[in-house]
Design a protein around this motif. Structure first.
Motif, PDB file in Angstrom:
ATOM      1  N   ALA A  34       0.842  -1.206   0.000  1.00 28.88           N
ATOM      2  CA  ALA A  34       0.000   0.000   0.000  1.00 28.88           C
ATOM      3  C   ALA A  34       0.876   1.255   0.000  1.00 28.88           C
ATOM      4  O   ALA A  34       0.597   2.231  -0.716  1.00 28.88           O
ATOM      5  N   ILE A  35       1.950   1.236   0.789  1.00 31.85           N
ATOM      6  CA  ILE A  35       2.865   2.383   0.829  1.00 31.85           C
ATOM      7  C   ILE A  35       3.545   2.579  -0.520  1.00 31.85           C
ATOM      8  O   ILE A  35       3.633   3.699  -1.039  1.00 31.85           O
ATOM      9  N   ILE A  36       4.017   1.477  -1.117  1.00 31.58           N
ATOM     10  CA  ILE A  36       4.686   1.557  -2.417  1.00 31.58           C
ATOM     11  C   ILE A  36       3.713   2.038  -3.491  1.00 31.58           C
ATOM     12  O   ILE A  36       4.087   2.812  -4.388  1.00 31.58           O
ATOM     13  N   THR A  37       2.464   1.615  -3.414  1.00 30.94           N
ATOM     14  CA  THR A  37       1.470   2.051  -4.393  1.00 30.94           C
ATOM     15  C   THR A  37       1.213   3.546  -4.290  1.00 30.94           C
ATOM     16  O   THR A  37       1.085   4.246  -5.306  1.00 30.94           O
ATOM     17  N   LEU A  38       1.145   4.057  -3.066  1.00 31.66           N
ATOM     18  CA  LEU A  38       1.020   5.512  -2.893  1.00 31.66           C
ATOM     19  C   LEU A  38       2.261   6.225  -3.421  1.00 31.66           C
ATOM     20  O   LEU A  38       2.173   7.289  -4.044  1.00 31.66           O
ATOM     21  N   GLY A  39       3.432   5.624  -3.182  1.00 31.47           N
ATOM     22  CA  GLY A  39       4.662   6.179  -3.732  1.00 31.47           C
ATOM     23  C   GLY A  39       4.628   6.187  -5.251  1.00 31.47           C
ATOM     24  O   GLY A  39       5.141   7.118  -5.897  1.00 31.47           O
ATOM     25  N   ALA A  40       4.016   5.159  -5.845  1.00 33.29           N
ATOM     26  CA  ALA A  40       3.900   5.093  -7.302  1.00 33.29           C
ATOM     27  C   ALA A  40       3.008   6.206  -7.835  1.00 33.29           C
ATOM     28  O   ALA A  40       3.272   6.785  -8.897  1.00 33.29           O
ATOM     29  N   TRP A  41       1.951   6.511  -7.095  1.00 34.08           N
ATOM     30  CA  TRP A  41       1.079   7.625  -7.490  1.00 34.08           C
ATOM     31  C   TRP A  41       1.886   8.929  -7.523  1.00 34.08           C
ATOM     32  O   TRP A  41       1.729   9.745  -8.447  1.00 34.08           O
ATOM     33  N   GLU A  42       2.772   9.104  -6.548  1.00 37.81           N
ATOM     34  CA  GLU A  42       3.627  10.287  -6.538  1.00 37.81           C
ATOM     35  C   GLU A  42       4.654  10.231  -7.666  1.00 37.81           C
ATOM     36  O   GLU A  42       4.969  11.253  -8.285  1.00 37.81           O
ATOM     37  N   TRP A  43       5.179   9.039  -7.926  1.00 42.91           N
ATOM     38  CA  TRP A  43       6.181   8.904  -8.995  1.00 42.91           C
ATOM     39  C   TRP A  43       5.565   9.265 -10.350  1.00 42.91           C
ATOM     40  O   TRP A  43       6.241   9.813 -11.224  1.00 42.91           O
ATOM     41  N   ALA A  44       4.280   8.947 -10.512  1.00 44.80           N
ATOM     42  CA  ALA A  44       3.609   9.306 -11.755  1.00 44.80           C
ATOM     43  C   ALA A  44       3.639  10.813 -11.968  1.00 44.80           C
ATOM     44  O   ALA A  44       3.808  11.300 -13.093  1.00 44.80           O
ATOM     45  N   LEU A 110       9.175   4.218 -16.334  1.00 40.81           N
ATOM     46  CA  LEU A 110       9.916   2.966 -16.247  1.00 40.81           C
ATOM     47  C   LEU A 110      10.947   3.012 -15.128  1.00 40.81           C
ATOM     48  O   LEU A 110      11.161   2.020 -14.417  1.00 40.81           O
ATOM     49  N   MET A 111      11.557   4.168 -14.941  1.00 38.17           N
ATOM     50  CA  MET A 111      12.495   4.323 -13.829  1.00 38.17           C
ATOM     51  C   MET A 111      11.816   4.031 -12.501  1.00 38.17           C
ATOM     52  O   MET A 111      12.405   3.414 -11.603  1.00 38.17           O
ATOM     53  N   GLY A 112      10.574   4.452 -12.371  1.00 38.75           N
ATOM     54  CA  GLY A 112       9.836   4.210 -11.139  1.00 38.75           C
ATOM     55  C   GLY A 112       9.649   2.736 -10.853  1.00 38.75           C
ATOM     56  O   GLY A 112       9.682   2.302  -9.693  1.00 38.75           O
ATOM     57  N   VAL A 113       9.459   1.947 -11.895  1.00 38.93           N
ATOM     58  CA  VAL A 113       9.325   0.498 -11.718  1.00 38.93           C
ATOM     59  C   VAL A 113      10.605  -0.065 -11.114  1.00 38.93           C
ATOM     60  O   VAL A 113      10.567  -0.870 -10.169  1.00 38.93           O
ATOM     61  N   PHE A 114      11.747   0.371 -11.623  1.00 35.64           N
ATOM     62  CA  PHE A 114      13.036  -0.144 -11.150  1.00 35.64           C
ATOM     63  C   PHE A 114      13.379   0.344  -9.737  1.00 35.64           C
ATOM     64  O   PHE A 114      14.196  -0.271  -9.052  1.00 35.64           O
ATOM     65  N   VAL A 115      12.771   1.437  -9.316  1.00 35.58           N
ATOM     66  CA  VAL A 115      13.010   1.958  -7.970  1.00 35.58           C
ATOM     67  C   VAL A 115      12.065   1.324  -6.960  1.00 35.58           C
ATOM     68  O   VAL A 115      12.481   0.827  -5.908  1.00 35.58           O
ATOM     69  N   LEU A 116      10.776   1.325  -7.269  1.00 39.31           N
ATOM     70  CA  LEU A 116       9.761   0.942  -6.298  1.00 39.31           C
ATOM     71  C   LEU A 116       9.624  -0.568  -6.112  1.00 39.31           C
ATOM     72  O   LEU A 116       9.518  -1.052  -4.981  1.00 39.31           O
ATOM     73  N   GLY A 249       5.890  14.426   0.402  1.00 41.16           N
ATOM     74  CA  GLY A 249       5.217  13.200   0.024  1.00 41.16           C
ATOM     75  C   GLY A 249       5.901  11.970   0.597  1.00 41.16           C
ATOM     76  O   GLY A 249       6.944  12.061   1.246  1.00 41.16           O
ATOM     77  N   ILE A 250       5.314  10.818   0.328  1.00 42.31           N
ATOM     78  CA  ILE A 250       5.892   9.559   0.790  1.00 42.31           C
ATOM     79  C   ILE A 250       7.272   9.342   0.189  1.00 42.31           C
ATOM     80  O   ILE A 250       8.220   8.935   0.874  1.00 42.31           O
ATOM     81  N   MET A 251       7.416   9.616  -1.100  1.00 40.16           N
ATOM     82  CA  MET A 251       8.713   9.423  -1.748  1.00 40.16           C
ATOM     83  C   MET A 251       9.783  10.326  -1.151  1.00 40.16           C
ATOM     84  O   MET A 251      10.964   9.960  -1.126  1.00 40.16           O
ATOM     85  N   ASP A 252       9.391  11.486  -0.664  1.00 35.06           N
ATOM     86  CA  ASP A 252      10.356  12.378  -0.022  1.00 35.06           C
ATOM     87  C   ASP A 252      10.891  11.776   1.270  1.00 35.06           C
ATOM     88  O   ASP A 252      11.971  12.140   1.735  1.00 35.06           O
ATOM     89  N   ARG A 253      10.137  10.858   1.864  1.00 36.17           N
ATOM     90  CA  ARG A 253      10.546  10.220   3.118  1.00 36.17           C
ATOM     91  C   ARG A 253      11.253   8.886   2.900  1.00 36.17           C
ATOM     92  O   ARG A 253      12.006   8.443   3.753  1.00 36.17           O
ATOM     93  N   ILE A 254      10.980   8.222   1.773  1.00 35.61           N
ATOM     94  CA  ILE A 254      11.536   6.873   1.581  1.00 35.61           C
ATOM     95  C   ILE A 254      12.507   6.785   0.415  1.00 35.61           C
ATOM     96  O   ILE A 254      12.934   5.689   0.050  1.00 35.61           O
ATOM     97  N   ASP A 255      12.881   7.923  -0.176  1.00 38.78           N
ATOM     98  CA  ASP A 255      13.741   7.866  -1.366  1.00 38.78           C
ATOM     99  C   ASP A 255      15.064   7.146  -1.086  1.00 38.78           C
ATOM    100  O   ASP A 255      15.511   6.308  -1.885  1.00 38.78           O
TER     101      ASP A 255
END
Length: 280
Positions: A34-44, A110-116, A249-255
């Motif tokens: 769920a956290i990664i999915t929210l991060g994906a929304w931000e990555w979009a 695609l970069m987001g896939v390789f990160v998340l 955002g979430i990505m700002d905390r888990i990058d």
């Protein structure tokens, strides 16, 4: 702003602690997904998706990929992550040169896939695998350890950077970071690894290997931070989102964690401290 940050932290901390440290492996997998999915929304958003529907669609695709990887051996994904973070080093080092090769919306997506995706796989491998280091065999401790490596690196970098930070690390990507911060962060991580090894009654060889593994992880965590900074700079935004008031955002905390987790999980798997036992 400080009051907002504190209130947000007080609300999120119990949720994060409960989800990470008190759920069984399958519940842990769902919570982190769920956290990664929210991060994906931000990555979009960082990828350049302008419409909310496109961002939700991208997050849904990431969620489907995570589900599809439930029964896939973690090692294959973690090796891919290692290669990916080496590529990221080259991308960050050359920025803004080369951005025309990855700057399209599909390229950044695609970069987001390789990160998340590897971050989720690595985290769940740490949770579900068989762990043994010194006299420590609790998987929750190894998860806490990799989190602490990132936090200790950040704290060490902050103080060393303030005291000695004249030479900039990557001024075109993140002007606030310095080489002194990197070395200070790594020194703090090395000391932390020695202390943990002592507490775990580890052998001298295990201690040396943990220090090396932790230093590599701390170094890679800096790269995770720099990659997100590069994408936000390219996109022209300050935060990945406003989901966490006062924190971005979430990505700002888990990058940093997205880079540190899969690399550390791969290293300790190769060292034999973490083994795969069945599926989630």
């Amino acid at each position: 702003m400080l009051k907002t940050r504190i209130i947000t932290a007080l609300i999120l901390a119990p949720i994060a602690i409960g989800g990470i440290f008190f759920l069984p492996p399958l519940g842990f997998a769902l919570f982190t997904a769920a956290i990664i999915t929210l991060g994906a929304w931000e990555w979009a958003n960082m990828s350049g998706f302008e419409q909310q529907l496109g961002r939700i669609g991208y997050a849904a695709v990431i969620a489907v990929i995570l589900y599809g990887l439930l029964d896939v051996p973690a090692a294959a994904v973690l090796w891919l992550a290692l290669v990916w973070w080496f590529v990221c080093f080259l991308l960050v080092r050359s920025y803004p040169a080369g951005s025309e090769r990855w700057g399209s919306v599909p390229g950044r997506a695609l970069m987001g896939v390789f990160v998340l995706v590897p971050a989720w796989v690595g985290l769940n491998h740490l949770r579900a695998g068989g762990f043994q280091f010194g006299n420590a065999d609790n998987n929750l401790l190894v998860i806490l350890y990799v989190f602490c490596v990132v936090w200790v690196a950040d704290i060490g970098a902050y103080f060393a950077g303030r005291a000695f930070g004249k030479a900039k690390l990557a001024p075109r990507v993140s002007p606030g970071k310095s080489w002194a911060g990197v070395w200070g962060g790594l020194a703090a991580v090395g000391a932390f690894a020695v202390i943990v090894s002592f507490l775990a009654s580890a052998s001298a060889v295990e201690t040396i290997l943990l220090v090396v593994a932790s230093l590599i992880t701390g170094l890679v965590s800096v790269l995770g931070d720099l990659l997100e900074s590069m994408l936000k700079r390219f996109r022209g935004i300050k935060d990945s989102s406003g989901l966490l008031p006062g924190h971005g955002g979430i990505m700002d905390r888990i990058d940093s964690l997205t880079a540190a987790i899969p690399v550390f999980a791969l290293i300790i798997t190769q060292l034999g401290w973490l083994t795969t036992v069945g599926h989630l």
